[in-house]
Write an enzyme that holds these catalytic residues in place. Structure first.
Site, mmCIF file in Angstrom:
data_model
loop_
_atom_site.group_PDB
_atom_site.id
_atom_site.type_symbol
_atom_site.label_atom_id
_atom_site.label_comp_id
_atom_site.label_asym_id
_atom_site.label_seq_id
_atom_site.Cartn_x
_atom_site.Cartn_y
_atom_site.Cartn_z
ATOM 1 N N PRO A 119 -13.042 23.307 24.357
ATOM 2 C CA PRO A 119 -13.545 22.007 23.893
ATOM 3 C C PRO A 119 -12.565 20.897 24.238
ATOM 4 O O PRO A 119 -11.367 21.045 24.025
ATOM 5 C CB PRO A 119 -13.653 22.156 22.374
ATOM 6 C CG PRO A 119 -13.317 23.557 22.043
ATOM 7 C CD PRO A 119 -12.715 24.192 23.251
ATOM 8 N N GLU A 120 -13.071 19.824 24.810
ATOM 9 C CA GLU A 120 -12.242 18.652 25.042
ATOM 10 C C GLU A 120 -12.560 17.625 23.962
ATOM 11 O O GLU A 120 -13.378 17.868 23.083
ATOM 12 C CB GLU A 120 -12.499 18.101 26.455
ATOM 13 C CG GLU A 120 -11.976 19.060 27.540
ATOM 14 C CD GLU A 120 -11.636 18.362 28.841
ATOM 15 O OE1 GLU A 120 -11.287 17.161 28.810
ATOM 16 O OE2 GLU A 120 -11.712 19.000 29.898
ATOM 17 N N HIS A 151 -16.073 37.894 14.474
ATOM 18 C CA HIS A 151 -15.119 36.813 14.719
ATOM 19 C C HIS A 151 -15.312 35.617 13.788
ATOM 20 O O HIS A 151 -14.773 34.547 14.032
ATOM 21 C CB HIS A 151 -15.217 36.368 16.179
ATOM 22 C CG HIS A 151 -15.013 37.493 17.140
ATOM 23 N ND1 HIS A 151 -13.806 38.148 17.259
ATOM 24 C CD2 HIS A 151 -15.862 38.095 18.008
ATOM 25 C CE1 HIS A 151 -13.924 39.113 18.175
ATOM 26 N NE2 HIS A 151 -15.155 39.101 18.630
ATOM 27 N N ARG A 210 -11.203 34.328 20.305
ATOM 28 C CA ARG A 210 -9.904 34.511 20.969
ATOM 29 C C ARG A 210 -8.738 34.124 20.077
ATOM 30 O O ARG A 210 -7.589 34.318 20.435
ATOM 31 C CB ARG A 210 -9.884 33.719 22.286
ATOM 32 C CG ARG A 210 -10.925 34.269 23.260
ATOM 33 C CD ARG A 210 -11.082 33.400 24.474
ATOM 34 N NE ARG A 210 -9.897 33.441 25.336
ATOM 35 C CZ ARG A 210 -9.785 32.733 26.454
ATOM 36 N NH1 ARG A 210 -10.773 31.930 26.828
ATOM 37 N NH2 ARG A 210 -8.687 32.804 27.175
#
Ligand SMILES: [Zn+2]
Length: 281
Positions: free
Chosen positions: A2-3, A94, A113
């Site tokens: 994500p930016e 997750h 992650r």
């Protein structure tokens, strides 16, 4: 990853759900993400009412009366929002954090992650927090302008592409939007940063703001159709002018791609840069 526009899209999804609500229950399903959760994380949040949902660079800042939750989505973190009355999906492998609000809304953070992080900081000490204190100007804020950018670039010999990805110069301009902004401003990514002054710096600051705002709008319009807030939603992908388009013609390009090779790809600091050698100098 994500930016800034994706994080801002998530912020805009969270704000109406969280602001004014109280953390009724906080569930952690592990001891850490990228860093350990603070030991008193649950105690400090449960019962606290949420004042604002803000953002600094790519950090979400969930401010309660005393503390601010500093939240980074990492590389692949996703946020799911359940409105009051919605059934929360069975806990996934997750799904590491769940916030249950007193309104009946639920917020689930999924981070396969585990590059995301959550920390707590007394709100009045936030400006000195190690993750926050060295962040440069917000690109969309009034404090960021052509002259401010020119001043930050003065004397820098590094390539302009790398300079605008340095959070001390301007925060939150990632790899994709750096290429797109330089294309929009007509500036070669290879140009020495220190030579971007005056009118060039003005053009570049304007391009950065415009590109990020367009991406946020694209994300926001996607968000309307989804009750789920997802870090990947609203990605600006289909609107890229040069990013990931090596060999193709750039928008409105009149050159013969079979002769010029079209958009070029270049490695800078281990990251791919895309640019048009004809339009960017
Ligand atoms: Zn071109």
């Amino acid at each position: 990853m994500p930016e800034l526009p994706e994080v801002e899209t998530v912020r805009r999804g969270l704000a109406p759900v969280m602001e004014g609500a109280v953390f009724a229950r906080v569930q952690l399903r592990r001891a850490d993400l990228r860093i350990p959760f603070p030991k008193d994380f649950i105690q400090r949040l449960e019962g606290a009412s949420i004042v604002t949902v803000g953002r600094r660079s790519k950090y979400l800042l969930i401010q309660t009366q005393k503390d601010t939750l500093i939240w980074h989505l990492g590389m692949s973190g996703q946020v799911r929002i359940y409105a009051p009355g919605d059934t929360v999906a069975p806990v996934g492998k997750h799904d590491h954090v769940q916030f249950d609000l007193n309104t009946g809304a639920h917020i689930v953070f999924t981070d396969p992650r585990r590059f995301g992080l959550m920390d707590l900081c007394a709100t009045d000490a936030l400006a000195d927090h190690r993750l926050i204190r060295s962040i440069g100007p917000e690109p969309l804020g009034n404090a960021f302008s052509g002259p401010v950018l020119a001043q930050a670039l003065k004397g820098k010999r590094v390539a302009i592409k790398q300079a605008i990805m340095d959070a001390r110069v301007v925060c939150g301009v990632g790899n994709i939007y750096a290429s797109e902004s330089l294309y929009r401003a007509g500036i070669s990514p290879k140009r020495a940063a220190g030579t971007v002054q005056g009118g060039r710096a003005e053009k570049l600051a304007t391009a950065i703001k415009a590109i990020l705002n367009e991406a946020i709008q694209a994300g926001g319009s996607t968000l309307k159709d989804h009750r789920t807030t997802d870090g990947g939603l609203g990605y600006f992908q289909h609107n890229f002018a040069v990013y990931d388009r090596a060999g193709q013609a750039c928008p409105g390009c009149d050159c013969d791609v079979s002769k010029t090779g079209g958009i070029q790809r270049l490695e800078q600091g281990g990251r791919s840069t895309y640019y048009c050698p004809r339009k960017q100098r």
